[in-house]
Design an enzyme around this catalytic site. Structure first.
Site, PDB file in Angstrom:
ATOM      1  N   SER A  38       4.868 -17.508  15.422  1.00  0.00           N
ATOM      2  CA  SER A  38       4.559 -16.217  16.037  1.00  0.00           C
ATOM      3  C   SER A  38       3.051 -16.108  16.248  1.00  0.00           C
ATOM      4  CB  SER A  38       5.008 -15.071  15.133  1.00  0.00           C
ATOM      5  OG  SER A  38       4.209 -15.007  13.966  1.00  0.00           O
ATOM      6  N   ASP A  39       2.670 -15.386  17.274  1.00  0.00           N
ATOM      7  CA  ASP A  39       1.269 -14.988  17.351  1.00  0.00           C
ATOM      8  C   ASP A  39       1.014 -14.065  16.155  1.00  0.00           C
ATOM      9  OD1 ASP A  39      -1.359 -14.553  18.153  1.00  0.00           O
ATOM     10  OD2 ASP A  39      -0.836 -14.256  20.255  1.00  0.00           O
ATOM     11  N   TRP A  40      -0.254 -13.832  15.834  1.00  0.00           N
ATOM     12  CA  TRP A  40      -0.586 -13.150  14.574  1.00  0.00           C
ATOM     13  C   TRP A  40      -0.161 -11.675  14.605  1.00  0.00           C
ATOM     14  CZ3 TRP A  40      -0.993 -17.929  14.669  1.00  0.00           C
ATOM     15  CH2 TRP A  40      -1.512 -18.671  13.621  1.00  0.00           C
ATOM     16  N   ALA A  73       2.831 -10.853  15.658  1.00  0.00           N
ATOM     17  CA  ALA A  73       3.725 -10.675  16.814  1.00  0.00           C
ATOM     18  C   ALA A  73       5.189 -10.755  16.415  1.00  0.00           C
ATOM     19  CB  ALA A  73       3.424 -11.723  17.889  1.00  0.00           C
ATOM     20  N   CYS A  89       4.860 -17.900  20.249  1.00  0.00           N
ATOM     21  CA  CYS A  89       5.431 -16.791  21.019  1.00  0.00           C
ATOM     22  C   CYS A  89       4.451 -15.618  21.011  1.00  0.00           C
ATOM     23  CB  CYS A  89       6.807 -16.391  20.494  1.00  0.00           C
ATOM     24  SG  CYS A  89       6.892 -16.104  18.719  1.00  0.00           S
TER      25      CYS A  89
END
Ligand SMILES: *[C@@H]1O[C@H](CO)[C@@H](O)[C@H](O)[C@H]1NC(C)=O
Ligand SMILES: *[C@@H]1O[C@H](CO)[C@@H](O)[C@H](O)[C@H]1NC(C)=O
Ligand SMILES: *[C@@H]1O[C@H](CO)[C@@H](O)[C@H](O)[C@H]1NC(C)=O
Ligand SMILES: *[C@@H]1O[C@H](CO)[C@@H](O)[C@H](O)[C@H]1NC(C)=O
Ligand SMILES: *[C@@H]1O[C@H](CO)[C@@H](O)[C@H](O)[C@H]1NC(C)=O
Ligand SMILES: *[C@@H]1O[C@H](CO)[C@@H](O)[C@H](O)[C@H]1NC(C)=O
Length: 803
Positions: free
Chosen positions: A303-305, A307, A270
């Site tokens: 999750s994106d880093w 995010a 995401c």
């Protein structure tokens, strides 16, 4: 590894019958209220998702409906066995251990860009590593062509081969989860990360994304489809809200994820941005609704880093894994971790939710057989702290051959007034001009994550970049060709001094002058020449237009090569009579010079096509990056809805410079004998009884079975071997609200001179449908005829036949 839809659909049908909300927790007082509405009802009734009406002209900010609870993974089809094993393993773990599976160890606390810790001797941990064009920041790995080049090949086999080769490299380096592919749509031409993805058409992205997923996973590595969803610009990516309507969401942005899910993708990442006012990683509509319910995704959402912006709302909203684990880099604290354990203990997050997170994560590991045999140990340390196992391991094999081939196959011959191919035997001398032709002064890896324009460009910048093991620059490759064929190669690499006698001496009087120009873009955490990820303009960098014009004044056979993340504005010189040929070479990776030289000299007959439209002026695109907005949550209104790229140009009757799908060859092709055959009952009515709330609504078997078979004969009518990309578009009736043409399939046919072969396509009911926002179904238009249009670009309709 591929999800067999028949099995999935049958299994889903039985799951649907059992009511998937059976495991839902009783009413939860702490359910997130993303829209400031009443808390979602997460009781026994199946949730209802209302359509999102949005046209950008209301005073109220558009919001999404809440969808709770998170569907538990059904564990069916190809996921059945892996999910079963995962459940067994997860139920043997303590709550802390289960939570540990969902939470990375924290930024820089492990050798990979993301790491899940091992659990006793029952689970060895997970290494997650960037990125879309190879293993990031390591030595001994390849630098593959960028996604945009894979798209330009329009060759599904090459997409899969690249995916597999990358998968082999990830696995041998010890990576369990490759953060690849990027399947974002190139909505605005200046979008910084467009080059990581597959262009501006959802079907091209869907095909290339699915082939990349199946290629990576065939090598035993988990693929990650990213960045979910509507993460289409770098400016304000952590604050902005992408506002899109349901139809655009389904037809353009979600479609590639549907294909990735069908291909069995283990993970979805995401994105940083809000979508319709909630962050993507806690957006119950996106994660619980579209991804896990409508597409019945059985893997896990990471999750994106950084995010992840909340604990309980993201857990209930459908996030399964927090990356890199600490919620801001180096902070050591997490929204998950001990907070998630506590949230379960105090009843805020149902324990079943954590079990499902852990099950989905471990299922990905079993799915790819990563439990079997000895998985290679991690062989690098992304953070340079010396945690690598052993000396640098070279994992490149013979991948340079594939890289070179994709580089050539992705080169798009935009214009050719007979200048190409060059014949080395009859050339006296050529001039090679432009800083993009030569090596980088600082070497191929002189800048952090490739964030500079120094010498020839083989990729963009950011986390999607990799270290180059070497870079064959065009000048070196052309000099080698010249030495072999016996012609002279003179060069001028200084772009800022192109009006002097020495320059004139280099350029004039040569049989041809090859000018290399470029433009760059990347990820927004790094700024290059004032470009914060997204490009500020679409023209050539470093005085490129002046270089071309100056050369063209002096040499009547000026050939221009473009290295760019996507579109380039070529208006300053495209109609110059001395510009005799123009090629778009994208970001071709480590074999750049060899790939382009093969095309220039006819060792590879170009067959690449533009996976986007090139406009005459920037305003014509109709979509833009939002560069300036002082609001706390900048609203990015996708008011163009489904009219992106050629869909917009054709709808508005705007003549582009080069249309989507355009690309020339050194031979000619004739298309004939279009035949369309119905292969199943095309009546959707008997299936009308479903809507988007049903588990797996959009991946049902009958929806994706071939309904029509389309064949067309292709003949090579020229003198040399060549490949043609045959493109199948649909022309929906105007009342459907669709643009004049939409691409539905494409195939590459390679032919000897005089040879004829047929290109075959299938169309499913899904392909023949549009998203009906009120009925919340895929539906064929009720009135009017839908036609099949066969062409060799979006502007070259060779044959039309109605269904
Ligand atoms: C976006 O759309 C919303 C809802 O219609 C509107 O209130 C807002 O002003 C728009 N924002 C911009 C920047 O156009
Ligand atoms: C969970 O992971 C942390 C490190 O991230 C570790 O210190 C802790 O011991 C682990 N807990 C269990 C129960 O495995
Ligand atoms: C739990 O989350 C809060 C923020 O909501 C944070 O301040 C705290 O440090 C976290 N606890 C742990 C153990 O990570
Ligand atoms: C439960 O724990 C979570 C995580 O620490 C916390 O955010 C939340 O406020 C707690 N809720 C209650 C009702 O104690
Ligand atoms: C476009 O941007 C590039 C990179 O910042 C710059 O070199 C170039 O001069 C710009 N072009 C124009 C016309 O401003
Ligand atoms: C094209 O090149 C020739 C040199 O071969 C030059 O004389 C002529 O002026 C050029 N044409 C234009 C329009 O610049």
């Amino acid at each position: 590894m591929k999800v067999r839809l028949a099995v999935l659909a049958a299994a889903l049908a039985s799951v649907i019958a059992q009511d998937t909300s059976a495991d839902a927790p009783a009413t939860n007082p702490n359910a997130p209220t993303a829209n400031n509405d009443a808390p979602a009802d997460i009781g026994e009734e199946p949730p209802t998702v209302k359509p999102v009406a949005f046209n950008g002209d209301s005073e109220h900010l558009p919001t999404h409906p809440d969808v709770f609870p998170t569907p538990q993974t059904p564990g069916v089809g190809d996921w059945a066995s892996a999910t079963g094993k995962a459940r067994d393993l997860v139920y043997s773990l303590s709550i802390e251990e289960r939570v540990n599976l969902t939470t990375g160890v924290g930024w820089s606390n492990g050798p990979c860009v993301g790491n899940i810790a091992p659990i006793r001797d029952v689970f060895p941990g997970i290494c997650l590593q960037d990125g879309p064009l190879g293993v990031r920041e390591v030595d001994g790995a390849s630098a593959f062509p960028a996604g945009i080049n894979v798209a330009a090949t329009f060759d599904k086999n090459l997409a899969r081969a690249r995916g597999h080769a990358m998968g082999v490299e990830f696995k041998e380096k010890g990576v369990h989860v490759a953060l690849s592919p990027s399947i974002d749509l190139a909505r605005a031409p200046t979008g910084g990360r467009n080059w990581e993805g597959f262009g501006a058409d959802p079907y091209v992205i869907g095909e290339m994304g699915a082939k990349t997923v199946s290629g990576l996973q065939s090598a035993g590595v988990q693929a990650t489809a990213k960045h979910y969803l509507a993460n289409n610009q770098e400016h304000y990516r952590t604050t902005s809200s992408s506002n899109l309507d349901e139809r655009a969401a389904h037809e353009l942005y979600l479609h590639p994820y549907l294909r990735a899910v069908q291909a069995g993708v283990a993970s979805v990442m995401c994105s940083y941005n809000h979508v319709l006012q909630s962050y993507a990683c806690e957006n119950s509509y996106l994660l619980n609704g579209l991804l896990k319910r409508e597409l019945a995704f059985q893997g896990y959402v990471q999750s994106d880093w950084q995010a992840q912006y909340s604990g309980t709302p993201s857990a209930l909203g459908g996030l399964d894994m927090s990356m890199p684990g600490d919620s801001t880099f180096y902070s050591g604290w997490s929204y998950f971790g001990a907070n998630l354990t506590e949230a379960v203990a105090n009843g805020t997050v149902p324990e079943e939710r954590v079990d499902d997170m852990a099950t989905r994560i471990v299922a990905g590991w079993f799915m790819l057989g990563q439990d079997e045999g000895e998985y290679p140990p991690v062989n690098f340390d992304f953070f340079g702290k010396g945690r690598e196992n052993g000396p640098v391991k070279d994992v490149t094999h013979d991948h340079a051959d594939l890289i070179k081939e994709i580089g050539s196959a992705s080169t798009v011959l935009l214009k050719n007034d007979g200048a190409l191919p060059l014949n080395g035997d009859s050339l006296g001398a050529i001039a090679v001009v432009g800083d993009d032709a030569g090596p980088a002064a600082k070497g191929p890896n002189g800048c952090v994550d490739q964030a500079c324009v120094d010498g020839t460009l083989a990729m963009g910048w950011g986390s999607g970049a990799v270290k180059l093991p070497y870079l064959v620059d065009p000048l070196a490759a052309l000099e080698e060709r010249g030495a072999q064929d016996g012609f002279g190669v003179d060069n001028w690499l200084n772009n800022w001094d192109v009006n002097n006698e020495v320059f004139e001496g280099v350029v004039s009087g040569k049989d041809a002058a090859l000018v290399f120009v470029n433009s760059d873009s990347g990820e927004g955490y790094l700024t290059v020449q004032g470009n914060q990820g997204d490009r500020n303009n679409l023209t050539a960098w470093n005085n490129g237009d002046e270089v071309v014009k100056s050369v063209a004044e002096k040499n009547a056979n000026t050939i221009v090569v473009i290295h760019a993340p996507g579109q380039l504005d070529v208006e300053a010189w495209i109609e110059h009579p001395n510009v005799t040929a123009v090629l778009w070479a994208g970001f071709p990776g480590q074999e750049s010079g060899n790939s382009i030289t093969d095309v220039l000299f006819g060792y590879f007959n170009p067959s690449g096509k533009l996976p986007f439209t090139m406009a005459k002026q920037r305003e014509d695109y109709g979509t833009e990056v939002v560069y300036h907005d002082t609001s706390p949550i900048p609203q990015i209104n996708y008011t163009e809805s489904i009219f992106v790229d050629y869909r917009h140009f054709q709808q508005e009757n705007i003549e582009p410079r080069f249309p989507f799908g355009h690309g020339l060859s050194y031979t000619t092709f004739e298309l004939s004998g279009l035949s369309i055959e119905g292969v199943q009952d095309q009546d959707l009515e008997e299936h009308a009884d479903y809507d988007a709330d049903m588990l797996g609504a959009s991946v049902q078997e009958w929806l994706h079975e071939p309904a029509y078979k389309v064949t067309v004969d292709v003949t090579n009518t020229g003198d040399v071997l060549g490949g043609e990309i045959v493109q199948l578009y649909l022309q929906f009736p105007r009342e459907s609200g669709e643009p004049p043409l939409v691409l539905r399939d494409f195939n590459k046919v390679v032919l000897e001179p005089g040879q004829t072969k047929s290109a075959e396509f299938t169309l499913s009911l899904y392909d023949l449908s549009t998203w009906h926002s009120e009925k919340r179904q895929w539906r064929r238009p009720e009135e009017g005829l839908t036609s099949v249009v066969i062409g060799t670009s979006s502007a070259d309709e060779r044959m039309v036949q109605s269904l």
